[in-house]
Design a protein around this motif. Structure first.
Motif, PDB file in Angstrom:
ATOM      1  N   ALA A   1      11.726   8.311  -0.349  1.00 34.35           N
ATOM      2  CA  ALA A   1      10.989   9.235   0.518  1.00 34.35           C
ATOM      3  C   ALA A   1       9.571   8.699   0.665  1.00 34.35           C
ATOM      4  CB  ALA A   1      10.985  10.643  -0.078  1.00 34.35           C
ATOM      5  N   GLN A   2       9.318   7.955   1.738  1.00 33.24           N
ATOM      6  CA  GLN A   2       8.053   7.234   1.881  1.00 33.24           C
ATOM      7  C   GLN A   2       6.803   8.122   1.926  1.00 33.24           C
ATOM      8  OE1 GLN A   2       9.109   4.933   5.360  1.00 33.24           O
ATOM      9  NE2 GLN A   2       9.678   3.163   4.142  1.00 33.24           N
ATOM     10  N   PRO A   3       6.839   9.285   2.594  1.00 36.88           N
ATOM     11  CA  PRO A   3       5.598  10.066   2.705  1.00 36.88           C
ATOM     12  C   PRO A   3       5.009  10.520   1.372  1.00 36.88           C
ATOM     13  CG  PRO A   3       7.193  10.791   4.341  1.00 36.88           C
ATOM     14  CD  PRO A   3       7.915   9.867   3.417  1.00 36.88           C
ATOM     15  N   VAL A   4       5.852  10.668   0.346  1.00 37.39           N
ATOM     16  CA  VAL A   4       5.354  11.150  -0.946  1.00 37.39           C
ATOM     17  C   VAL A   4       5.354  10.064  -2.010  1.00 37.39           C
ATOM     18  CG1 VAL A   4       6.084  13.519  -0.471  1.00 37.39           C
ATOM     19  CG2 VAL A   4       7.661  11.951  -1.635  1.00 37.39           C
ATOM     20  N   ARG A   5       5.501   8.814  -1.573  1.00 34.82           N
ATOM     21  CA  ARG A   5       5.651   7.689  -2.498  1.00 34.82           C
ATOM     22  C   ARG A   5       4.505   7.608  -3.509  1.00 34.82           C
ATOM     23  NH1 ARG A   5       6.420   3.061   1.228  1.00 34.82           N
ATOM     24  NH2 ARG A   5       4.232   3.458   1.662  1.00 34.82           N
ATOM     25  N   GLU A   6       3.268   7.641  -3.035  1.00 33.28           N
ATOM     26  CA  GLU A   6       2.117   7.474  -3.917  1.00 33.28           C
ATOM     27  C   GLU A   6       1.949   8.668  -4.860  1.00 33.28           C
ATOM     28  OE1 GLU A   6       2.353   4.678  -1.219  1.00 33.28           O
ATOM     29  OE2 GLU A   6       1.825   6.669  -0.474  1.00 33.28           O
ATOM     30  N   GLU A   7       2.061   9.883  -4.295  1.00 32.96           N
ATOM     31  CA  GLU A   7       1.886  11.082  -5.119  1.00 32.96           C
ATOM     32  C   GLU A   7       2.956  11.167  -6.198  1.00 32.96           C
ATOM     33  OE1 GLU A   7       0.379  12.097  -0.940  1.00 32.96           O
ATOM     34  OE2 GLU A   7       1.994  10.934  -1.853  1.00 32.96           O
ATOM     35  N   LEU A   8       4.194  10.840  -5.832  1.00 33.13           N
ATOM     36  CA  LEU A   8       5.285  10.918  -6.800  1.00 33.13           C
ATOM     37  C   LEU A   8       5.123   9.870  -7.889  1.00 33.13           C
ATOM     38  CD1 LEU A   8       7.904  12.324  -7.587  1.00 33.13           C
ATOM     39  CD2 LEU A   8       9.138  10.696  -6.141  1.00 33.13           C
ATOM     40  N   THR A   9       4.720   8.667  -7.501  1.00 39.24           N
ATOM     41  CA  THR A   9       4.493   7.609  -8.491  1.00 39.24           C
ATOM     42  C   THR A   9       3.427   8.038  -9.498  1.00 39.24           C
ATOM     43  OG1 THR A   9       5.110   5.857  -6.936  1.00 39.24           O
ATOM     44  CG2 THR A   9       3.749   5.221  -8.816  1.00 39.24           C
ATOM     45  N   GLU A  10       2.346   8.618  -8.983  1.00 39.66           N
ATOM     46  CA  GLU A  10       1.270   9.079  -9.862  1.00 39.66           C
ATOM     47  C   GLU A  10       1.780  10.143 -10.839  1.00 39.66           C
ATOM     48  OE1 GLU A  10      -3.152  11.182  -9.477  1.00 39.66           O
ATOM     49  OE2 GLU A  10      -2.238  10.217  -7.733  1.00 39.66           O
TER      50      GLU A  10
END
Length: 340
Positions: A314-323
């Motif tokens: 799910a690309q739109p939440v990639r950064e937030e989810l990784t964090e």
């Protein structure tokens, strides 16, 4: 023989291609040719191209639409210059782009270099859209923030932080790996192939490409089959990391969109079952289609599962989810993996 080939593929790009060609012809570095492969356009794209009276322009017009990956591979077979500068038919290159990227590549001994980009709207409607604001406010800064060579190599393992339209490369480096004949993910698979071939990436930390955001999208018109075909090659290039991550664990996929479903089908073809899709706040209980019937669970419920691996599709939440996952002491490449 010229030193640089500016490489462009076109398909029904008559609205924009003239401006893009003009930005190439205005380069301060003059020792180049512009190779254009037209992918069976049904509008007057080739008429616009032929209206330019410049011997450096070489047009190859395919009679049928073969897809962007096919055309890029076709172009690679025709290039006989030491360097290639990728140019998209709807983007604008700074007049000093070729010179600055060539100097940086040669001085640093890189195989290919990108540069910073700046998004601009095609019209007022696009300018006022939420999509453009998201590109300008978030995506532009995110792409430009990945500029140090080691950071580029590390980040490319997760997602395409190297905008295709900005690259300047050694021709032999590209020809050694080649483009996949895809209509989607052809650029990311190329970069993954280069990573696996130990290519050296760099970045000119200056805006040298202005990237158009329009209200039409070639990607949006592609089929689920095109998506699955492209994603299957992404999976193939990432298989070493992916198989290590999921070995001995139950496989979960974050997201319930088209990419998540395509990934689940790819895993089924490889004999691996997706235990469940994961969403922060699920709005459905089961995802079905193409013989699949897979439950959807919440992220909180997933975090309570032991011996589990999560693939993020799910690309739109990639950064937030990784964090979030890393804050929970989960490790990228070991406990979870970014798909694209």
């Amino acid at each position: 023989m010229a030193t640089v080939t500016a490489l462009m593929t076109t398909f029904n790009a008559s609205r924009w291609v003239g401006a893009s060609i003009a930005s190439v012809l205005s380069q301060t570095y003059k020792d180049f040719e512009l190779l254009i492969i037209d992918d069976g356009s049904s509008d007057n794209t080739t008429d616009v191209i032929n209206s330019f009276d410049d011997a450096r322009i070489k047009l190859v017009a395919n009679s049928q639409n073969k897809g962007v990956g096919y055309c890029l591979n076709q172009a690679l077979s025709l290039v006989n210059t030491p360097y290639i500068a990728k140019v998209d038919a709807d983007d604008i290159s700074s007049s000093t782009r070729f010179q600055e990227q060539l100097n940086y590549l040669e001085e640093g001994g890189f195989d290919l270099v990108k540069c910073f980009l700046s998004y601009f709207p095609d019209n007022e409607k696009v300018r006022d859209s939420a999509r453009f604001k998201q590109f300008k406010v978030k995506k532009e800064g995110l792409l430009n923030s990945v500029s140090e060579p080691n950071a580029i190599q590390k980040t490319l393992l997760d997602w395409p932080c190297f905008p295709h339209t900005t690259y300047f490369a050694k021709t032999t480096s590209l020809q050694n790996v080649g483009y996949p004949c895809l209509r989607m993910f052809e650029d990311y698979v190329l970069f993954l192939r280069l990573l696996n071939a130990k290519a050296k990436f760099g970045c000119v930390e200056k805006v040298l490409v202005n990237m158009r955001v329009s209200d039409s999208s070639t990607t949006a018109s592609l089929s689920a089959r095109d998506l699955e075909h492209g994603l299957s090659l992404v999976v193939e290039e990432k298989w070493g990391r992916l198989s290590h991550c999921i070995s001995g664990k139950s496989l979960f996929v974050f997201g319930t969109g088209q990419m998540a479903k395509a990934f689940a089908r790819i895993m089924v073809h490889r004999g691996i079952t997706v235990k469940a899709f994961v969403e922060t706040s699920p709005t459905q209980d089961i995802v079905t289609g193409n013989g699949m019937k897979i439950p959807v669970i919440s992220l909180a419920n997933y975090m309570a599962v032991s011996q589990a691996a999560l693939v993020v599709a799910a690309q739109p939440v990639r950064e937030e989810l990784t964090e979030f996952l890393e804050s929970e002491n989960l490790h990228n490449g070991q406990d979870f993996l970014i798909l694209a």
